[in-house]
Design a protein around this motif. Sequence first.
Motif, mmCIF file in Angstrom:
data_model
loop_
_atom_site.group_PDB
_atom_site.id
_atom_site.type_symbol
_atom_site.label_atom_id
_atom_site.label_comp_id
_atom_site.label_asym_id
_atom_site.label_seq_id
_atom_site.Cartn_x
_atom_site.Cartn_y
_atom_site.Cartn_z
ATOM 1 N N UNK A 32 0.854 -1.077 0.163
ATOM 2 C CA UNK A 32 -0.031 0.035 0.078
ATOM 3 C C UNK A 32 0.824 1.270 -0.020
ATOM 4 N N UNK A 33 1.950 1.183 1.011
ATOM 5 C CA UNK A 33 2.499 2.375 0.702
ATOM 6 C C UNK A 33 3.494 2.706 -0.633
ATOM 7 N N UNK A 39 2.220 6.848 -6.762
ATOM 8 C CA UNK A 39 1.013 7.945 -7.021
ATOM 9 C C UNK A 39 1.645 9.298 -6.681
ATOM 10 N N UNK A 40 2.104 9.579 -5.409
ATOM 11 C CA UNK A 40 2.730 10.805 -5.212
ATOM 12 C C UNK A 40 3.834 11.451 -5.963
ATOM 13 N N UNK A 41 4.843 10.272 -6.320
ATOM 14 C CA UNK A 41 6.077 10.934 -6.979
ATOM 15 C C UNK A 41 5.381 11.010 -8.705
ATOM 16 N N UNK A 51 8.632 12.027 0.324
ATOM 17 C CA UNK A 51 7.623 11.141 0.454
ATOM 18 C C UNK A 51 8.273 10.042 1.808
ATOM 19 N N UNK A 52 9.751 9.903 1.534
ATOM 20 C CA UNK A 52 10.497 9.137 2.315
ATOM 21 C C UNK A 52 9.991 9.632 4.100
ATOM 22 N N UNK A 61 14.884 4.616 -0.687
ATOM 23 C CA UNK A 61 13.890 3.143 -0.636
ATOM 24 C C UNK A 61 12.830 3.877 -1.553
ATOM 25 N N UNK A 62 12.329 4.934 -1.417
ATOM 26 C CA UNK A 62 11.329 5.553 -2.414
ATOM 27 C C UNK A 62 11.562 5.448 -3.988
#
Length: 75
Positions: A32-33, A39-41, A51-52, A61-62
């Motif tokens: 989910x994350x 989506x955010x990026x 986001x991270x 990681x992102x």
Amino acid sequence: MITEYENKDLFNRLSTMPEKGKRGPKKKLTPEQEKMAVEFYTKGKYSFAGIGAVLGVSDETIRRAVLEHMNKLNK
């Protein structure tokens, strides 16, 4: 000149430090994350670091999650 006592003290302090590259397990994203991060990026409003910070993981990681997602789409 460093005395023998100072040398032993320095060695003792250095030997208690964690070894280079041994910083613990990498934090993982839940599916989910991962979806949320992608989506955010892709909306273009948020950076990997932003986001991270929200998800409690590193920007690397992102970045990895977004790139893996993009690679899956291109196959």
